[in-house]
Design an enzyme around this catalytic site. Structure first.
Site, PDB file in Angstrom:
ATOM      1  N   ASN A 107      -5.064   4.105  15.638  1.00  0.00           N
ATOM      2  CA  ASN A 107      -6.082   3.723  14.902  1.00  0.00           C
ATOM      3  C   ASN A 107      -6.412   2.346  15.154  1.00  0.00           C
ATOM      4  O   ASN A 107      -5.681   1.404  14.785  1.00  0.00           O
ATOM      5  CB  ASN A 107      -5.470   4.017  13.490  1.00  0.00           C
ATOM      6  CG  ASN A 107      -6.728   4.112  12.324  1.00  0.00           C
ATOM      7  OD1 ASN A 107      -7.754   3.623  12.757  1.00  0.00           O
ATOM      8  ND2 ASN A 107      -6.354   4.335  11.240  1.00  0.00           N
ATOM      9  N   CYS A 117       5.385  -7.222   7.409  1.00  0.00           N
ATOM     10  CA  CYS A 117       6.483  -6.824   8.467  1.00  0.00           C
ATOM     11  C   CYS A 117       6.778  -7.835   9.338  1.00  0.00           C
ATOM     12  O   CYS A 117       5.898  -8.575   9.735  1.00  0.00           O
ATOM     13  CB  CYS A 117       5.913  -5.527   9.032  1.00  0.00           C
ATOM     14  SG  CYS A 117       7.229  -4.790  10.054  1.00  0.00           S
ATOM     15  N   CYS A 134       3.162   8.293   1.825  1.00  0.00           N
ATOM     16  CA  CYS A 134       3.560   7.454   2.754  1.00  0.00           C
ATOM     17  C   CYS A 134       3.578   5.990   2.001  1.00  0.00           C
ATOM     18  O   CYS A 134       2.787   5.499   1.344  1.00  0.00           O
ATOM     19  CB  CYS A 134       2.426   7.160   3.778  1.00  0.00           C
ATOM     20  SG  CYS A 134       2.691   5.862   5.121  1.00  0.00           S
ATOM     21  N   GLY A 159       5.920  -2.366   6.469  1.00  0.00           N
ATOM     22  CA  GLY A 159       7.493  -2.782   6.626  1.00  0.00           C
ATOM     23  C   GLY A 159       8.192  -1.712   7.479  1.00  0.00           C
ATOM     24  O   GLY A 159       7.880  -0.886   8.087  1.00  0.00           O
ATOM     25  N   GLU A 160       9.623  -2.644   7.792  1.00  0.00           N
ATOM     26  CA  GLU A 160      10.372  -1.950   8.839  1.00  0.00           C
ATOM     27  C   GLU A 160      11.599  -1.500   7.893  1.00  0.00           C
ATOM     28  O   GLU A 160      12.261  -2.426   7.296  1.00  0.00           O
ATOM     29  CB  GLU A 160      10.957  -2.862   9.797  1.00  0.00           C
ATOM     30  CG  GLU A 160      12.174  -2.648  10.459  1.00  0.00           C
ATOM     31  CD  GLU A 160      12.146  -1.042  10.927  1.00  0.00           C
ATOM     32  OE1 GLU A 160      11.168  -0.703  11.533  1.00  0.00           O
ATOM     33  OE2 GLU A 160      13.342  -0.382  10.722  1.00  0.00           O
ATOM     34  N   CYS A 173      -0.485  -3.251  15.367  1.00  0.00           N
ATOM     35  CA  CYS A 173      -0.306  -2.837  14.040  1.00  0.00           C
ATOM     36  C   CYS A 173      -0.683  -4.043  13.112  1.00  0.00           C
ATOM     37  O   CYS A 173      -0.467  -4.878  12.971  1.00  0.00           O
ATOM     38  CB  CYS A 173       1.329  -2.443  13.762  1.00  0.00           C
ATOM     39  SG  CYS A 173       1.431  -2.208  11.889  1.00  0.00           S
ATOM     40  N   CYS A 177      -1.558   1.787   8.962  1.00  0.00           N
ATOM     41  CA  CYS A 177      -0.615   0.708   8.653  1.00  0.00           C
ATOM     42  C   CYS A 177      -1.089  -0.711   8.307  1.00  0.00           C
ATOM     43  O   CYS A 177      -1.508  -1.381   8.966  1.00  0.00           O
ATOM     44  CB  CYS A 177       0.666   0.466   9.667  1.00  0.00           C
ATOM     45  SG  CYS A 177       1.911   0.103   9.031  1.00  0.00           S
ATOM     46  N   CYS A 182       4.541  -5.766  16.020  1.00  0.00           N
ATOM     47  CA  CYS A 182       3.991  -5.006  16.920  1.00  0.00           C
ATOM     48  C   CYS A 182       2.178  -5.236  16.937  1.00  0.00           C
ATOM     49  O   CYS A 182       1.854  -5.366  16.055  1.00  0.00           O
ATOM     50  CB  CYS A 182       4.134  -3.566  16.613  1.00  0.00           C
ATOM     51  SG  CYS A 182       5.889  -3.096  16.339  1.00  0.00           S
ATOM     52  N   GLU A 225       0.822  -1.013   0.061  1.00  0.00           N
ATOM     53  CA  GLU A 225       0.009  -0.024  -0.014  1.00  0.00           C
ATOM     54  C   GLU A 225       0.696   1.353   0.011  1.00  0.00           C
ATOM     55  O   GLU A 225       2.175   1.292   0.644  1.00  0.00           O
ATOM     56  CB  GLU A 225      -0.952  -0.019   1.272  1.00  0.00           C
ATOM     57  CG  GLU A 225      -1.598  -1.153   1.610  1.00  0.00           C
ATOM     58  CD  GLU A 225      -2.110  -1.102   3.144  1.00  0.00           C
ATOM     59  OE1 GLU A 225      -2.895  -1.832   3.535  1.00  0.00           O
ATOM     60  OE2 GLU A 225      -1.658  -0.142   4.024  1.00  0.00           O
ATOM     61  N   LEU A 240       8.568   4.945  19.467  1.00  0.00           N
ATOM     62  CA  LEU A 240       8.936   4.225  20.844  1.00  0.00           C
ATOM     63  C   LEU A 240       7.674   3.845  21.455  1.00  0.00           C
ATOM     64  O   LEU A 240       7.995   2.643  22.099  1.00  0.00           O
ATOM     65  CB  LEU A 240       9.638   5.905  21.643  1.00  0.00           C
ATOM     66  CG  LEU A 240      10.408   5.529  22.823  1.00  0.00           C
ATOM     67  CD1 LEU A 240      11.533   4.535  22.466  1.00  0.00           C
ATOM     68  CD2 LEU A 240      10.603   6.585  23.487  1.00  0.00           C
ATOM     69  N   HIS A 241       6.841   4.582  21.748  1.00  0.00           N
ATOM     70  CA  HIS A 241       5.276   4.127  22.003  1.00  0.00           C
ATOM     71  C   HIS A 241       5.142   3.943  23.479  1.00  0.00           C
ATOM     72  O   HIS A 241       3.966   3.866  23.999  1.00  0.00           O
ATOM     73  CB  HIS A 241       4.835   2.762  21.427  1.00  0.00           C
ATOM     74  CG  HIS A 241       4.770   2.821  19.852  1.00  0.00           C
ATOM     75  ND1 HIS A 241       4.051   4.158  19.271  1.00  0.00           N
ATOM     76  CD2 HIS A 241       5.228   2.286  18.858  1.00  0.00           C
ATOM     77  CE1 HIS A 241       4.082   3.890  18.000  1.00  0.00           C
ATOM     78  NE2 HIS A 241       4.998   2.763  17.614  1.00  0.00           N
TER      79      HIS A 241
HETATM   80  N1  SAH Z   1       8.065  -0.051  10.958  1.00  0.00           N
HETATM   81  C1  SAH Z   1       8.233   1.167  10.869  1.00  0.00           C
HETATM   82  C2  SAH Z   1       7.305   2.221  10.189  1.00  0.00           C
HETATM   83  C3  SAH Z   1       5.873   1.763   9.823  1.00  0.00           C
HETATM   84  S1  SAH Z   1       4.451   2.309  10.364  1.00  0.00           S
HETATM   85  C4  SAH Z   1       7.993   1.815  12.321  1.00  0.00           C
HETATM   86  O1  SAH Z   1       7.596   0.920  13.093  1.00  0.00           O
HETATM   87  O2  SAH Z   1       8.165   3.014  12.503  1.00  0.00           O
HETATM   88  C5  SAH Z   1       4.553   3.796  10.810  1.00  0.00           C
HETATM   89  C6  SAH Z   1       3.993   4.298  12.471  1.00  0.00           C
HETATM   90  O3  SAH Z   1       2.477   3.817  12.454  1.00  0.00           O
HETATM   91  C7  SAH Z   1       4.792   3.491  13.452  1.00  0.00           C
HETATM   92  O4  SAH Z   1       5.274   4.479  14.380  1.00  0.00           O
HETATM   93  C8  SAH Z   1       3.887   2.765  13.965  1.00  0.00           C
HETATM   94  O5  SAH Z   1       3.966   2.245  15.215  1.00  0.00           O
HETATM   95  C9  SAH Z   1       2.382   3.392  13.804  1.00  0.00           C
HETATM   96  N2  SAH Z   1       1.398   2.486  13.837  1.00  0.00           N
HETATM   97  C10 SAH Z   1       1.118   1.343  13.130  1.00  0.00           C
HETATM   98  N3  SAH Z   1      -0.067   0.786  13.389  1.00  0.00           N
HETATM   99  C11 SAH Z   1      -0.945   1.830  14.195  1.00  0.00           C
HETATM  100  C12 SAH Z   1      -2.104   1.893  14.486  1.00  0.00           C
HETATM  101  N4  SAH Z   1      -3.006   0.915  14.503  1.00  0.00           N
HETATM  102  N5  SAH Z   1      -2.393   3.078  15.302  1.00  0.00           N
HETATM  103  C13 SAH Z   1      -1.363   4.090  15.251  1.00  0.00           C
HETATM  104  N6  SAH Z   1      -0.223   4.026  14.700  1.00  0.00           N
HETATM  105  C14 SAH Z   1       0.201   2.919  14.545  1.00  0.00           C
END
Ligand code: SAH
Length: 369
Positions: free
Chosen positions: A318, A127, A120, A182-183, A134, A361, A131, A107, A240-241
């Protein structure tokens, strides 16, 4: 929570056929000569692709019709087919689901703002970082994308914007963020190659400013340091989260390998080398990572590691289908922002483009898999 295994090495899947965007200038010249064409055709083809954003030799009018089929076969295999497009936000957000040659789905999302247009993009199909909040992480890793598959997402969006195919009239693609599937740092070589091609001036690149490109990572510390040593001025974003290892071990499983202190150390190195402020991504999840004490700790740790060289991007979660998690209530979010700022750290809330088109994502690909 997630018990998926971490996957650093993509499954051995066949990569797509070679494309012009996989090659550097010297390699392109070699292929052109192998095709029996004069060497100047190499620059001409590069100018067509990166400058005029044309990927179909039949539309390259300065190329003799007799050589177009061979050029198409050797340099412009069809990489990505748009199989679905959905728009929202009055047409200012458009998500494209692409099918690669081997059927793989990926996507990209184009977001138009008054002063800029941001794309984006995906760096992998799926991936391996697992996480749990995600959608992409839940589906696992299919394969790495090739350099050209990454670059071509950008070329296609730039062409649509230029041609006025996006709501708001003709425009220019100004920003690219590696925040799709993806990462990026797990597909390091191809992502770096793609970054160079996205940012090099024509005829050997798409000419987008390095400062307008963001690479977002879960925090692969050694790869962050390696990226810092490339001497680029792209923006680094770190997902970081949460500021504590105990929770981060579950939210971002790769934390078990490179914990927060190591990630922030690497981010500091990146800021120092690039002179660029690092972005910290923080998906705010109700009753999971949104407590006042976590905001205080986040602010403290970031200020200590990075001082003014950091900016926190809060992303209201989300929710992915079937998950019990939700975004934090607005008052909780506001208090979180206030507390992070009170520690001297810049903090803003990301706008939530694309909610109703499953633009979180990986959601669209998951629905269509
Ligand atoms: N793998 C990379 C880039 C992809 S996602 C990374 O983790 O940074 C880009 C961002 O969207 C990341 O910060 C990810 O944690 C966040 N993300 C993924 N799923 C999400 C969701 N359901 N709600 C909010 N943010 C989300």
């Amino acid at each position: 929570m997630s018990s998926l295994p971490l996957v650093f090495d993509a499954p051995k899947r066949r990569m797509p056929p070679r494309h012009l965007a996989d090659l550097d200038a010297a390699q392109l010249r070699e292929v052109v000569v192998e095709l029996g064409l004069p060497a100047f055709r190499a620059d001409q083809l590069a100018r067509q692709y990166y400058g005029r954003l044309v990927a179909d030799p039949d539309q390259m009018t300065d190329l003799p019709a007799s050589v177009r089929p061979a050029v198409a076969e050797k340099l412009f295999p069809k990489l990505l087919d748009p199989i679905k497009q959905v728009a929202c936000d009055d047409g200012d957000t458009r998500k494209t689901l692409w099918r690669a040659g081997d059927g793989t789905l990926l996507e990209s999302v184009l977001m138009r703002y008054p002063d800029r247009a941001t794309l984006c993009i995906s760096s992998q199909a799926g991936c391996g970082m697992a996480c749990p909040f995600c959608a992409t992480g839940q589906a696992g890793l299919t394969r790495n994308l090739s350099t050209a598959e990454i670059v071509d997402q950008v070329r296609a969006a730039a062409a649509d914007l230029r041609d006025g195919e996006i709501h708001g009239g003709a425009g220019r693609l100004s920003n690219v963020v590696f925040m799709g599937m993806g990462e990026p740092l797990a597909n390091y070589k191809r992502v770096l190659d793609a970054v160079r091609k996205i940012t090099s001036p024509a005829p050997h690149g798409l000419g987008i400013s390095q400062r307008s490109v963001t690479v977002s990572t879960v925090g692969l510390a050694p790869a962050i340091r390696k990226l810092a040593d490339e001497g680029l001025s792209v923006t680094l974003a770190v997902s970081l989260h949460t500021p504590d290892d105990e929770l981060r071990d579950t939210l971002v499983p790769v934390n078990n390998r490179w914990p927060i202190a190591e990630v922030l150390d690497a981010a500091k190195y990146y800021a120092h080398k690039s002179g660029r402020r690092v972005s910290i991504e923080y998906a705010l999840i109700r009753d999971v990572n949104d407590q006042p004490w976590r905001a205080d700790l986040l602010g403290k740790k970031l200020f200590k590691a990075l001082g003014q060289m950091v900016h926190v991007n809060l992303i209201p979660l989300n929710p992915t289908p079937g998950s019990e998690w939700d975004a934090s209530p607005k008052p909780v979010e506001n208090e979180f922002v206030r507390r992070v700022r009170a520690q001297g750290v810049a903090c803003t809330v990301r706008d939530t483009r694309g909610r109703e088109i499953a633009a979180a994502c990986g959601q669209l690909a998951a629905e269509n898999a």
